[in-house]
Design a protein around this motif. Structure first.
Motif, short mmCIF file in Angstrom:
data_model
loop_
_atom_site.label_atom_id
_atom_site.label_comp_id
_atom_site.label_asym_id
_atom_site.label_seq_id
_atom_site.Cartn_x
_atom_site.Cartn_y
_atom_site.Cartn_z
N SER A 80 0.86 -1.19 0.00
CA SER A 80 0.00 0.00 0.00
C SER A 80 0.89 1.24 0.00
O SER A 80 1.05 1.91 1.03
N PRO A 81 1.50 1.55 -1.15
CA PRO A 81 2.44 2.68 -1.19
C PRO A 81 1.75 4.02 -0.98
O PRO A 81 0.54 4.17 -1.20
N ILE A 82 2.55 4.98 -0.56
CA ILE A 82 2.11 6.36 -0.36
C ILE A 82 2.90 7.24 -1.32
O ILE A 82 4.07 6.98 -1.59
N ALA A 83 2.27 8.30 -1.84
CA ALA A 83 2.95 9.25 -2.71
C ALA A 83 2.99 10.62 -2.03
O ALA A 83 1.98 11.08 -1.50
N LEU A 84 4.17 11.24 -2.06
CA LEU A 84 4.33 12.59 -1.52
C LEU A 84 4.46 13.55 -2.69
O LEU A 84 5.40 13.47 -3.49
N SER A 85 3.49 14.47 -2.82
CA SER A 85 3.49 15.45 -3.90
C SER A 85 3.16 16.82 -3.33
O SER A 85 2.14 17.00 -2.67
N LYS A 86 4.08 17.75 -3.57
CA LYS A 86 3.90 19.13 -3.07
C LYS A 86 3.60 19.13 -1.57
O LYS A 86 2.69 19.81 -1.09
N ASN A 87 4.36 18.31 -0.84
CA ASN A 87 4.30 18.22 0.62
C ASN A 87 2.96 17.69 1.14
O ASN A 87 2.59 17.93 2.29
N VAL A 266 7.39 4.83 0.02
CA VAL A 266 6.85 6.17 -0.18
C VAL A 266 7.46 6.73 -1.46
O VAL A 266 8.68 6.86 -1.59
N ASN A 267 6.60 7.03 -2.43
CA ASN A 267 7.05 7.63 -3.69
C ASN A 267 7.21 9.14 -3.53
O ASN A 267 6.34 9.80 -2.95
N TYR A 268 8.30 9.67 -4.06
CA TYR A 268 8.56 11.10 -4.03
C TYR A 268 8.35 11.63 -5.45
O TYR A 268 9.18 11.43 -6.33
N ILE A 269 7.23 12.30 -5.66
CA ILE A 269 6.81 12.69 -7.00
C ILE A 269 7.62 13.86 -7.55
O ILE A 269 8.04 13.86 -8.70
N ASP A 270 7.88 14.86 -6.72
CA ASP A 270 8.42 16.13 -7.19
C ASP A 270 9.85 16.00 -7.71
O ASP A 270 10.67 15.26 -7.15
N LYS A 271 10.16 16.79 -8.74
CA LYS A 271 11.50 16.76 -9.34
C LYS A 271 12.57 17.32 -8.42
O LYS A 271 13.76 17.10 -8.65
#
Length: 364
Positions: A80-87, A266-271
């Motif tokens: 059950s991964p989580i994504a972090l986008s724009k905090n 935890v996926n880190y979306i931001d460049k």
């Protein structure tokens, strides 16, 4: 001997195990300093660290599930991964929790309506690139928030410059279900993947730190048949040129805390982050150790000396692979199998199924 197996990953290990069961003499040679290929785990701070990235076993095939469970017990880990986008954190795969986090909607009809409105223009014609394909499937908001920057980091190219086929479909669920896989069976071997490999290779001669091509003629002469699981272009000395791959670089860190991020992935979306995700390995086995080990995963173009990860199955590389595949070679001497020899991305259950099919064909 009857069989020389080049490579001790899942494909080679399953075939070697089954061949030995049938009374065949088998030897494995392995270029790395350990057995198990990419499922190998390092033990750090009494934690099984997935050396080559997160490996989560999942399948709908009960035959395959029963097959691996005869060697090692699997736990009940659910990815059950989580994504972090724009905090801000979002649940994956895209489901009602994600849509609530994005838009505040609470009913499936509300989410469907938004996605249909945002994707309508892109569903009227054939998508020309990955960006158009993604928006046609999940709409603009999800694409920009959770796909665009992550994908561009992963592939090292703009989404508009990537072929549409890379994202053939995206999981969209109108339920509050964070289980990434829909497969019936899922888990991690209790005690790590090394236990699975050790059980498969029990009683089999495995020689490590051996480069098959350093003395190919000698190794070929020692066996009636050779099962080759390495890169197919290397086998033929790159006579048509090299196949393209994406690779990964990993940075491990031991942290003096019992829980760094509260989730295995935890996926880190931001460049702004060079890495695509952080893996906290203890959560794969519900660990309670005093310390934790995390791994930052950095995607990169394959360079000589890197590990092979993702084949770039675009038209150019598929044509090149077809040339290698059709080179005439004695089928009574050489067998090719596995993700590198077949230039194909395999999940673990697919590798095992492919190896068992070879066993059936070879010993029927």
């Amino acid at each position: 001997m009857d069989y020389l197996v080049v490579g001790s990953g899942l494909f080679g290990s399953v075939f070697a195990h089954e061949a030995r069961k049938r009374g065949k003499t088998v030897k494995i040679i392995e270029k790395r300093d350990h057995r198990g290929g990419n499922v190998y785990c390092d033990n750090i701070e009494n934690i099984n660290v997935h050396k080559y990235g997160a490996h989560i076993f999942h399948t709908n095939d009960k035959i395959i599930w029963d097959y691996v469970n005869q060697f090692v017990e699997f736990n009940r880990f659910t990815n059950s991964p989580i994504a972090l986008s724009k905090n801000k954190l979002y649940n994956l795969p895209f489901n009602m929790n994600t849509f609530n986090q994005l838009w505040g909607v609470v009913k499936p009809e509300e989410a469907k309506k938004i996605i249909e409105q945002q994707s309508a223009a892109f569903r009227e014609s054939e998508p020309e690139n990955l960006e158009e394909q993604a928006i046609s499937l999940v709409g603009k908001d999800i694409f920009e928030c959770l796909i665009k920057e992550y994908t561009e980091k992963q592939w090292g190219r703009e989404c508009k410059d990537l072929p549409a086929f890379i994202i053939k479909r995206l999981p969209v669920r109108y339920t509050f279900d964070n289980n990434y896989f829909k497969d019936k069976f899922q888990g991690i071997p209790v005690g790590g993947y090394n236990r699975l490999i050790d059980a498969l290779l029990e009683g089999i001669d495995v020689e490590l730190n051996v480069d098959y091509f350093s003395n190919k003629e000698y190794y070929d002469s020692r066996a009636d048949k050779v099962l080759y699981t390495g890169p197919i272009d290397r086998f033929f000395n790159y006579c048509f040129g090299k196949l393209d791959y994406r690779s990964l670089r990993f940075e491990n860190e031991i942290i003096d805390t019992d829980n760094f991020q509260g989730n295995a992935v935890v996926n880190y979306i931001d460049k702004e982050f060079d890495f695509t995700r952080i893996i906290e390995h203890k959560h794969f086995e519900f660990g309670e150790q005093e310390k934790t080990v995390i791994t930052r995963e950095y995607p990169k173009e394959y360079e000589e000396g890197d590990e092979y990860y993702y084949p770039v199955n675009d038209n150019k590389n598929n044509r090149l692979f077809s040339k290698y595949k059709n080179i005439p070679i004695d089928p009574g001497k050489y067998i090719f199998g596995g993700r590198l020899a077949e230039y194909k991305y395999y999940d673990m259950h697919q590798v095992i199924a492919s190896a068992l099919k070879l066993v059936s064909d070879e010993f029927s």
